[in-house]
Design a protein around this motif. Structure first.
Motif, PDB file in Angstrom:
ATOM      1  N   MET A 112     -26.661  -0.376 -12.390  1.00 10.02           N
ATOM      2  CA  MET A 112     -27.131   0.539 -13.444  1.00 10.02           C
ATOM      3  C   MET A 112     -26.500   1.921 -13.324  1.00 10.02           C
ATOM      4  SD  MET A 112     -29.239   0.208 -10.782  1.00 10.02           S
ATOM      5  CE  MET A 112     -29.946   1.277  -9.527  1.00 10.02           C
ATOM      6  N   ASP A 113     -25.784   2.177 -12.206  1.00  7.05           N
ATOM      7  CA  ASP A 113     -25.074   3.458 -12.045  1.00  7.05           C
ATOM      8  C   ASP A 113     -23.667   3.423 -12.624  1.00  7.05           C
ATOM      9  OD1 ASP A 113     -27.085   4.913 -10.638  1.00  7.05           O
ATOM     10  OD2 ASP A 113     -26.611   3.766  -8.837  1.00  7.05           O
ATOM     11  N   LEU A 114     -23.165   2.248 -12.937  1.00  8.26           N
ATOM     12  CA  LEU A 114     -21.776   2.088 -13.343  1.00  8.26           C
ATOM     13  C   LEU A 114     -21.595   2.379 -14.831  1.00  8.26           C
ATOM     14  CD1 LEU A 114     -21.078  -1.222 -11.408  1.00  8.26           C
ATOM     15  CD2 LEU A 114     -20.043   1.004 -10.910  1.00  8.26           C
ATOM     16  N   ALA A 115     -20.750   3.343 -15.133  1.00 12.94           N
ATOM     17  CA  ALA A 115     -20.433   3.610 -16.534  1.00 12.94           C
ATOM     18  C   ALA A 115     -19.591   2.480 -17.125  1.00 12.94           C
ATOM     19  CB  ALA A 115     -19.709   4.944 -16.659  1.00 12.94           C
ATOM     20  N   ASP A 116     -18.693   1.906 -16.315  1.00 17.13           N
ATOM     21  CA  ASP A 116     -17.792   0.849 -16.771  1.00 17.13           C
ATOM     22  C   ASP A 116     -18.179  -0.456 -16.079  1.00 17.13           C
ATOM     23  OD1 ASP A 116     -15.756  -0.780 -17.644  1.00 17.13           O
ATOM     24  OD2 ASP A 116     -14.124   0.404 -16.767  1.00 17.13           O
ATOM     25  N   LEU A 117     -19.219  -1.100 -16.575  1.00 17.38           N
ATOM     26  CA  LEU A 117     -19.692  -2.339 -15.972  1.00 17.38           C
ATOM     27  C   LEU A 117     -18.634  -3.431 -16.050  1.00 17.38           C
ATOM     28  CD1 LEU A 117     -22.042  -4.019 -14.742  1.00 17.38           C
ATOM     29  CD2 LEU A 117     -22.684  -4.590 -17.112  1.00 17.38           C
ATOM     30  N   ASP A 118     -17.998  -3.587 -17.203  1.00 17.51           N
ATOM     31  CA  ASP A 118     -16.982  -4.631 -17.360  1.00 17.51           C
ATOM     32  C   ASP A 118     -15.822  -4.407 -16.395  1.00 17.51           C
ATOM     33  OD1 ASP A 118     -18.273  -6.128 -19.313  1.00 17.51           O
ATOM     34  OD2 ASP A 118     -17.384  -5.008 -20.958  1.00 17.51           O
ATOM     35  N   GLY A 119     -15.395  -3.150 -16.254  1.00 19.92           N
ATOM     36  CA  GLY A 119     -14.295  -2.854 -15.344  1.00 19.92           C
ATOM     37  C   GLY A 119     -14.647  -3.163 -13.910  1.00 19.92           C
ATOM     38  N   ALA A 120     -15.881  -2.843 -13.501  1.00 20.49           N
ATOM     39  CA  ALA A 120     -16.308  -3.116 -12.135  1.00 20.49           C
ATOM     40  C   ALA A 120     -16.380  -4.610 -11.867  1.00 20.49           C
ATOM     41  CB  ALA A 120     -17.662  -2.464 -11.876  1.00 20.49           C
ATOM     42  N   LEU A 121     -16.944  -5.372 -12.796  1.00 20.69           N
ATOM     43  CA  LEU A 121     -17.058  -6.820 -12.591  1.00 20.69           C
ATOM     44  C   LEU A 121     -15.688  -7.489 -12.646  1.00 20.69           C
ATOM     45  CD1 LEU A 121     -20.291  -7.630 -14.612  1.00 20.69           C
ATOM     46  CD2 LEU A 121     -20.029  -7.413 -12.136  1.00 20.69           C
ATOM     47  N   ALA A 122     -14.785  -6.973 -13.470  1.00 21.94           N
ATOM     48  CA  ALA A 122     -13.426  -7.519 -13.497  1.00 21.94           C
ATOM     49  C   ALA A 122     -12.749  -7.298 -12.150  1.00 21.94           C
ATOM     50  CB  ALA A 122     -12.621  -6.875 -14.617  1.00 21.94           C
ATOM     51  N   ALA A 123     -12.962  -6.123 -11.545  1.00 27.24           N
ATOM     52  CA  ALA A 123     -12.379  -5.836 -10.236  1.00 27.24           C
ATOM     53  C   ALA A 123     -12.959  -6.756  -9.174  1.00 27.24           C
ATOM     54  CB  ALA A 123     -12.625  -4.373  -9.867  1.00 27.24           C
ATOM     55  N   VAL A 124     -14.265  -6.951  -9.229  1.00 25.90           N
ATOM     56  CA  VAL A 124     -14.936  -7.852  -8.280  1.00 25.90           C
ATOM     57  C   VAL A 124     -14.347  -9.246  -8.359  1.00 25.90           C
ATOM     58  CG1 VAL A 124     -17.111  -9.077  -7.899  1.00 25.90           C
ATOM     59  CG2 VAL A 124     -17.114  -6.592  -8.113  1.00 25.90           C
ATOM     60  N   THR A 125     -14.195  -9.735  -9.563  1.00 19.87           N
ATOM     61  CA  THR A 125     -13.661 -11.086  -9.737  1.00 19.87           C
ATOM     62  C   THR A 125     -12.217 -11.172  -9.264  1.00 19.87           C
ATOM     63  OG1 THR A 125     -15.108 -11.333 -11.660  1.00 19.87           O
ATOM     64  CG2 THR A 125     -13.347 -12.942 -11.402  1.00 19.87           C
ATOM     65  N   ARG A 126     -11.466 -10.133  -9.509  1.00 19.08           N
ATOM     66  CA  ARG A 126     -10.054 -10.134  -9.119  1.00 19.08           C
ATOM     67  C   ARG A 126      -9.885 -10.237  -7.603  1.00 19.08           C
ATOM     68  NH1 ARG A 126      -5.763  -5.129 -10.007  1.00 19.08           N
ATOM     69  NH2 ARG A 126      -4.036  -6.061  -8.815  1.00 19.08           N
TER      70      ARG A 126
END
Length: 225
Positions: A112-126
């Protein structure tokens, strides 16, 4: 990197406030972590990082707050557990990833602190190896929070009003009144995970009170075909 995040500004207070908290996502972690390489995404002062290291994992903690990372490094200096910390934006793997895949990723109470949720999850998956696991937790997006607090969403606008918000009426001894939160509906969180290709395996809503306070999710990157 020079930053001035909301958590930099409350680092002294936050370190004491969060001390002693049980990991919200703890029940969803794999039973055996020994020998695993794990990323603690948005690690803060290393609370989850150190717990993962104690369980035998080799851990890298990444956070944008230099002051919280400094506290994590100081704790490791006092009681070495071998964790490595990087001050960086989790959405930019080029700034912190060495190219070696992780067996698992934890994001404890930071979604809930992440402004760019999609970007963070994309990085995690990568950075996850095929078949690797992801465990994340957050303030429950659907329901009221702790006693004396407010719901996860702006009360004057309702559950569907997504976006960053804070309120002077929030629980005065908590973190949300100090740093706010990015409210998203449950559907938005689930859809974001699905878009990255992560498969949801387990869901938890601790603690087991009349109304849960938190939401935790365990996911997995599918094995390579």
């Amino acid at each position: 990197m020079t930053t001035d995040t909301a958590y930099d500004r409350i680092a002294d207070w936050y370190d004491g406030w969060i001390d002693g908290w049980r990991l919200v996502c703890g029940d969803l972690l794999p039973e055996r972590l020994a020998g695993q390489r794990v990323l603690d995404a948005c690690c803060g002062q290393g609370r989850a990082t150190r717990e993962l290291a104690r369980r035998g994992a080799t851990v890298v903690g990444v956070d944008l707050s230099a002051r919280l990372v400094a506290r994590a490094e100081a704790a490791d200096a006092d009681d070495p557990l071998g964790a490595r910390y990087v001050v960086a934006d989790i959405t930019d793997p080029a700034a912190w990833w060495d190219g070696v895949p992780f067996d698992g990723v934890v994001c404890e109470m930071a979604l809930m602190d992440l402004a760019d949720l999609d970007g963070a999850l994309a990085a995690v998956t990568r950075v996850l190896a095929p078949g690797g696991w992801f465990v994340g937790s957050l303030v429950h997006p659907c329901l009221p929070g702790q006693a004396g607090g407010l719901p996860s969403w702006p009360p004057d606008r309702g559950y569907a009003a997504e976006g960053w918000w804070t309120s002077a009426d929030h629980k005065p001894d908590g973190a949300r009144i100090r740093v706010g939160a990015h409210h998203r509906t449950l559907a938005t969180y689930l859809d974001a995970l699905i878009r990255t290709g992560l498969v949801i395996e387990r869901v938890d809503e601790p603690p087991p009170d009349l109304v849960p306070t938190f939401l935790a999710l365990a996911c997995r990157r599918p094995p390579a075909a």
